[in-house]
Design a protein around this motif. Structure first.
Motif, PDB file in Angstrom:
ATOM      1  N   UNK A  29      51.592 -13.620  40.457  1.00 34.25           N
ATOM      2  CA  UNK A  29      52.226 -12.830  39.414  1.00 34.25           C
ATOM      3  C   UNK A  29      51.856 -13.405  38.056  1.00 34.25           C
ATOM      4  N   UNK A  30      51.313 -12.553  37.183  1.00 33.34           N
ATOM      5  CA  UNK A  30      50.936 -12.994  35.851  1.00 33.34           C
ATOM      6  C   UNK A  30      51.121 -11.834  34.874  1.00 33.34           C
ATOM      7  N   UNK A  31      51.867 -12.076  33.806  1.00 31.54           N
ATOM      8  CA  UNK A  31      52.068 -11.037  32.797  1.00 31.54           C
ATOM      9  C   UNK A  31      50.849 -10.952  31.875  1.00 31.54           C
ATOM     10  N   UNK A  81      49.089 -10.672  47.524  1.00 32.13           N
ATOM     11  CA  UNK A  81      49.760  -9.621  46.761  1.00 32.13           C
ATOM     12  C   UNK A  81      49.633  -9.955  45.276  1.00 32.13           C
ATOM     13  N   UNK A  82      48.962  -9.067  44.531  1.00 30.61           N
ATOM     14  CA  UNK A  82      48.737  -9.290  43.109  1.00 30.61           C
ATOM     15  C   UNK A  82      49.680  -8.427  42.291  1.00 30.61           C
ATOM     16  N   UNK A 112      44.979  -8.945  31.832  1.00 32.59           N
ATOM     17  CA  UNK A 112      44.099 -10.064  32.114  1.00 32.59           C
ATOM     18  C   UNK A 112      43.282  -9.821  33.365  1.00 32.59           C
ATOM     19  N   UNK A 113      42.162 -10.497  33.442  1.00 29.57           N
ATOM     20  CA  UNK A 113      41.256 -10.340  34.567  1.00 29.57           C
ATOM     21  C   UNK A 113      41.579 -11.330  35.677  1.00 29.57           C
ATOM     22  N   UNK A 114      41.203 -10.942  36.889  1.00 24.16           N
ATOM     23  CA  UNK A 114      41.368 -11.815  38.051  1.00 24.16           C
ATOM     24  C   UNK A 114      40.031 -11.908  38.772  1.00 24.16           C
ATOM     25  N   UNK A 115      39.716 -13.101  39.231  1.00 25.11           N
ATOM     26  CA  UNK A 115      38.492 -13.355  39.966  1.00 25.11           C
ATOM     27  C   UNK A 115      38.859 -14.115  41.234  1.00 25.11           C
ATOM     28  N   UNK A 116      38.417 -13.591  42.389  1.00 25.12           N
ATOM     29  CA  UNK A 116      38.723 -14.225  43.666  1.00 25.12           C
ATOM     30  C   UNK A 116      37.415 -14.434  44.417  1.00 25.12           C
ATOM     31  N   UNK A 169      48.985  -4.717  45.931  1.00 30.06           N
ATOM     32  CA  UNK A 169      49.655  -4.916  44.655  1.00 30.06           C
ATOM     33  C   UNK A 169      49.095  -4.019  43.580  1.00 30.06           C
ATOM     34  N   UNK A 170      49.296  -4.424  42.322  1.00 37.56           N
ATOM     35  CA  UNK A 170      48.887  -3.600  41.187  1.00 37.56           C
ATOM     36  C   UNK A 170      48.350  -4.463  40.054  1.00 37.56           C
TER      37      UNK A 170
END
Length: 180
Positions: free
Chosen positions: A94-96, A117-118, A123-127, A166-167
């Motif tokens: 979880x990140x605002x 679950x995102x 902001x961007x996410x990299x996995x 998630x979203x």
């Protein structure tokens, strides 16, 4: 400590230290240790230079349950996990505001299926997933930018299955397979 301990004389890395700090704080939050003991243990964790010293600072704390649901949250700033960390069965991120980077390429994955679950605002996410992982993204919704992922054929039977749900609000999720 979530990474394999190996030799007690080996030097402590940044991820090992962060994991140890998290474990001490969780023990205090769960009521296993008093405030004074938390301060003393945190001082020992931050001063530790080897895995042996780190293990001594964490001695008698409850072990982490790798099968439990773990939540990593940040209101603003970065969330980053890399190296040999133990991936729980269900990981909630979880990140605002801020960037999320998860590297599972060298992580210890004990479960055949891992659910991530995102819940990301901006902001961007990299996995980075293991080379032979099977990735499912059907339960994921994006609000602004599309998902960037190129599927890969699994190279061995029994490869870990990683399911994303998630979203994402205003950001992009990029999933890639590790090279090694």
């Amino acid at each position: 400590m979530t990474s394999p301990q190996g030799n007690a004389a080996t030097r402590v890395g940044e991820d090992d230290r962060e994991s140890a700090v998290r474990r001490v704080r969780e023990a205090y939050a769960d009521g296993h240790i008093a405030h004074e003991e938390m301060d003393e243990r945190l001082g020992r964790v931050l001063a530790a230079t080897t895995h042996g010293e780190l293990a001594a600072a964490l001695d008698s704390l409850p072990q982490e349950d790798p099968g439990a649901t773990v939540t990593i949250a940040a209101a603003a700033g970065r969330i980053k996990r890399r190296g040999a960390w133990r991936v729980p069965r269900v990981l909630k991120v979880e990140s605002a505001f801020g960037r999320v980077r998860l590297d599972l390429s060298r992580a210890v994955i004990d479960h055949p299926v891992v659910d991530i679950e995102l819940s990301l605002g901006t902001g961007n996410a990299s996995v980075t997933v293991p080379r032979d992982a099977i990735v499912e993204v059907e339960g994921l919704t994006t609000g602004w930018k599309d998902l960037r992922y190129r599927p890969r054929q699994p190279t061995r039977p029994g490869a870990p299955r990683i399911r994303f749900s998630g979203a994402l609000g205003y950001g992009r999720l990029k999933i890639r397979h590790a090279w090694r």
